[in-house]
Write a protein that holds these residues in place. Structure first.
Motif, PDB file in Angstrom:
ATOM      1  N   CYS A   1       0.613  -1.121  -0.003  1.00 41.87           N
ATOM      2  CA  CYS A   1      -0.103   0.035  -0.095  1.00 41.87           C
ATOM      3  C   CYS A   1       0.975   1.351   0.082  1.00 41.87           C
ATOM      4  CB  CYS A   1      -0.688  -0.128   1.054  1.00 41.87           C
ATOM      5  SG  CYS A   1      -1.910  -1.586   1.344  1.00 41.87           S
ATOM      6  N   VAL A   2       2.196   1.135  -0.134  1.00 44.17           N
ATOM      7  CA  VAL A   2       3.194   2.407  -0.200  1.00 44.17           C
ATOM      8  C   VAL A   2       3.511   2.383  -1.471  1.00 44.17           C
ATOM      9  CG1 VAL A   2       5.178   3.045   0.853  1.00 44.17           C
ATOM     10  CG2 VAL A   2       3.669   1.881   2.233  1.00 44.17           C
ATOM     11  N   TYR A   3       3.517   3.541  -2.255  1.00 42.19           N
ATOM     12  CA  TYR A   3       3.878   3.481  -3.716  1.00 42.19           C
ATOM     13  C   TYR A   3       4.479   4.843  -3.886  1.00 42.19           C
ATOM     14  CZ  TYR A   3      -0.315   6.339  -4.101  1.00 42.19           C
ATOM     15  OH  TYR A   3      -1.450   7.322  -4.010  1.00 42.19           O
ATOM     16  N   TRP A   4       5.156   4.890  -4.890  1.00 44.72           N
ATOM     17  CA  TRP A   4       6.157   6.161  -5.360  1.00 44.72           C
ATOM     18  C   TRP A   4       5.363   6.874  -6.511  1.00 44.72           C
ATOM     19  CZ3 TRP A   4       9.649   9.660  -4.692  1.00 44.72           C
ATOM     20  CH2 TRP A   4      10.357  10.145  -5.671  1.00 44.72           C
ATOM     21  N   ASP A   5       5.110   8.093  -6.296  1.00 39.90           N
ATOM     22  CA  ASP A   5       4.350   8.894  -7.267  1.00 39.90           C
ATOM     23  C   ASP A   5       5.098  10.164  -7.685  1.00 39.90           C
ATOM     24  OD1 ASP A   5       2.455  10.093  -8.729  1.00 39.90           O
ATOM     25  OD2 ASP A   5       0.743  10.354  -7.328  1.00 39.90           O
ATOM     26  N   PRO A   6       5.912  10.106  -8.597  1.00 41.04           N
ATOM     27  CA  PRO A   6       6.842  11.083  -8.927  1.00 41.04           C
ATOM     28  C   PRO A   6       6.339  12.470  -9.641  1.00 41.04           C
ATOM     29  CG  PRO A   6       7.164   9.358 -10.208  1.00 41.04           C
ATOM     30  CD  PRO A   6       6.430   8.818  -9.376  1.00 41.04           C
TER      31      PRO A   6
END
Length: 558
Positions: free
Chosen positions: A300-305
């Motif tokens: 549920c942890v994600y990277w959104d650059p």
């Protein structure tokens, strides 16, 4: 000990993909990494102190306990934890006195450890591991249990921290354990939410010279997610006290109410706390429904650059959040080095990556890979480097837009006013090209007691030519020069600085690190380096296996 060939590094920073994973971006092109599976193996604890074998010299002026924390058990019965962060907390003590060293370790007697041990299965979900419903329950009970909110773990495996002079072990949930630094026994479980309205706190608080401690914790409300700055008073009125008197200095609403940013730590100067809102996001809906869907928190942890990184400045005395937000490009930071104020600027140094997906790559199966599969994991991880940001503190309506506000002549960092409430910043590298040869730097430490929130010159860390630290590095900010300690096949942990008595120089002292190897059984040792020369002074060899851990501290007893 057999010499281990060093990996071949070709074209660092290239984006070439192997045939096996064309879709993945490759930050490096490293081949031939040695297997480190044995660094992440389960071990037994050693609760009774044992003697070590000293080589070289342990200075007689060092008197105290070098304490370390990290995972030490990765399997419960026939079940295994999925993520490095999930292993059961194993506490370590190197007791140093009169030039001699003893060692002990003890598994933290957390409720989840005890429940796991009694049932011989994983009973509490961790960061990357979902606890399955009890097979002894009937079908209907197991079905209903999937709708229960996930229970926060008290597996405090990240660091040793102090509040009001007492030692605690901490993770990032609302639970800590008060620990006796002499015996490593847990004396009390402490719940942050019993004192203030937070759902957890970081394992990296900052402490003022008078003992006042600051930390950060999230709260989840009907109005959305908030980031809270916490203050804990420096002293106790009774010996039994823990977090009594803790207050929330201020609350900052998350930019996205249901998807707050993940943060591992924060920065602090003399007058300000700096919260770094980075585009590593937590999907709260997925977390809450994780048991129903079989989804771990790590998923549920994600990277959104697409989003900027935002620096929020909070005045520690007033609790006021600056209306000016300092933006920079999307980046990831786990550990800050130091921050201080100088000439109406806030100088902030931290270890930074240009990609925020690393946290999901540290699965146990990845750490235990070998051959091309291991190289693949490493090459798809972005390197971490020390960087400096310079934030102008005097920004008002009359401040010109479009001009670089950084008048610090010794820094190439920039700060350009975009509007009355926005300043866009770029960083200065705190290193030379030679650091690329060592895979960047993480686990930074300074002479904290004397130089935290003050102008400083030196910091220490681990070089990462592997998935874990494989060198120790001393960085001199003046001239961006570095000294390196390295030995083939040896993997040092986070370095901790201990100042010499009556030291007048910033780097007059000893750097300690626990060094382990996957290539020889029971061959771990405590390494002591002269912090000025970075040459080995001595080592204390331990006749037991020690897994690779996270963070530590020195508890002086003299």
């Amino acid at each position: 000990m057999a010499s281990i060939p060093q990996p071949q590094i070709k074209n660092p920073g290239s984006n070439k993909s192997s045939k096996s994973q064309q879709s993945s971006f490759h930050f490096t092109d490293v081949h031939g990494l040695p297997c480190i599976e044995n660094l992440m193996r389960s071990t037994e604890d050693t609760p009774d102190a044992i003697h070590t074998r000293i080589t070289g010299t342990v200075p007689h002026w060092i008197c105290g306990n070098f304490l370390r924390n990290g995972p030490g058990k990765f399997e419960i019965g026939d079940q295994s934890f999925n993520h490095w962060f999930d292993g059961m907390a194993l506490l370590h003590q190197f007791k140093i006195s009169q030039g001699k060293v003893t060692y002990r370790s003890r598994f933290l007697a957390s409720e989840c450890y005890q429940a796991n041990s009694e049932n011989n299965r994983i009973m509490v979900s961790e960061f990357g591991t979902i606890a399955l419903p009890d097979p002894c329950k009937n079908f209907f009970q197991r079905f209903l249990s999937r709708f229960e909110l996930p229970k926060a773990t008290d597996n405090a495996s990240v660091s040793f921290v102090t509040y009001k002079g007492d030692y605690y072990v901490s993770t990032e949930t609302n639970f800590m354990h008060k620990v006796d630094p002499e015996t490593l026994e847990s004396t009390k479980k402490v719940d942050w939410s019993k004192f203030i309205a937070v759902n957890g706190a970081t394992a990296h608080p900052h402490t003022e010279p008078d003992g006042t401690t600051y930390n950060m914790g999230n709260s989840y409300t009907s109005k959305g997610a908030f980031y809270n700055i916490i203050r804990v008073p420096p002293t106790k009125s009774t010996p039994e006290e823990t977090l009594e008197g803790a207050t929330i200095v201020c609350s900052i609403p998350s930019t996205d109410k249901t998807k707050p940013s993940y943060y591992h730590s924060f920065a602090m100067s003399k007058n300000y706390v700096v919260f770094i809102e980075q585009p590593i996001k937590m999907n709260l809906l997925k977390i809450v429904t994780g048991r129903l869907t079989g989804t771990g928190i790590s998923e549920c942890v994600y990277w959104d650059p697409k989003h900027d990184t935002i620096f929020h400045l909070i005045n520690k005395q007033t609790g006021r959040v600056s209306s000016v937000k300092y933006h920079t490009k999307a980046m990831s930071t786990f550990h800050q080095i130091n921050a201080y104020e100088e000439n109406d600027f806030l100088v902030m140094d931290m270890c930074v990556s240009d990609d925020g997906q690393a946290i999901n790559n540290y699965k146990v199966q990845n750490l235990r890979q070998s051959g091309e599969a291991l190289d693949e994991v490493y090459n798809t991880l972005c390197r971490v480097f020390p960087r400096r940001f310079v934030l102008p503190l005097l920004v008002g309506p009359e401040t010109p837009c479009g001009a670089d506000l950084n008048s610090q002549t010794d820094s190439t960092a920039t700060a350009i006013k975009i509007s009355n409430t926005k300043v866009y910043c770029t960083h200065e590298d705190l290193h030379g090209e030679d650091l690329h040869m060592y895979g960047g730097l993480e686990f930074p430490q300074i002479n904290y007691a004397k130089y935290n929130t003050q102008p400083y010159r030196y910091f220490y860390g681990c070089g990462f030519r592997h998935l874990v630290g494989d060198t120790l590095i001393k960085m001199d900010i003046q001239g961006k020069k570095m000294k390196v300690w390295e030995r083939p096949g040896l993997y040092p942990s986070e370095p901790v600085f201990v100042a010499s008595p009556n030291a007048t120089e910033e780097d007059d002292g000893i750097v300690m690190s626990v060094v382990i190897t996957p290539n020889k059984d029971k061959s771990s040792f405590l390494l002591l380096l002269d912090a000025q020369t970075f040459e080995e002074v001595g080592r204390a060899e331990v006749p037991v296996n020690i897994p690779y851990g996270f963070h530590g501290t020195f508890n002086a007893t003299a």
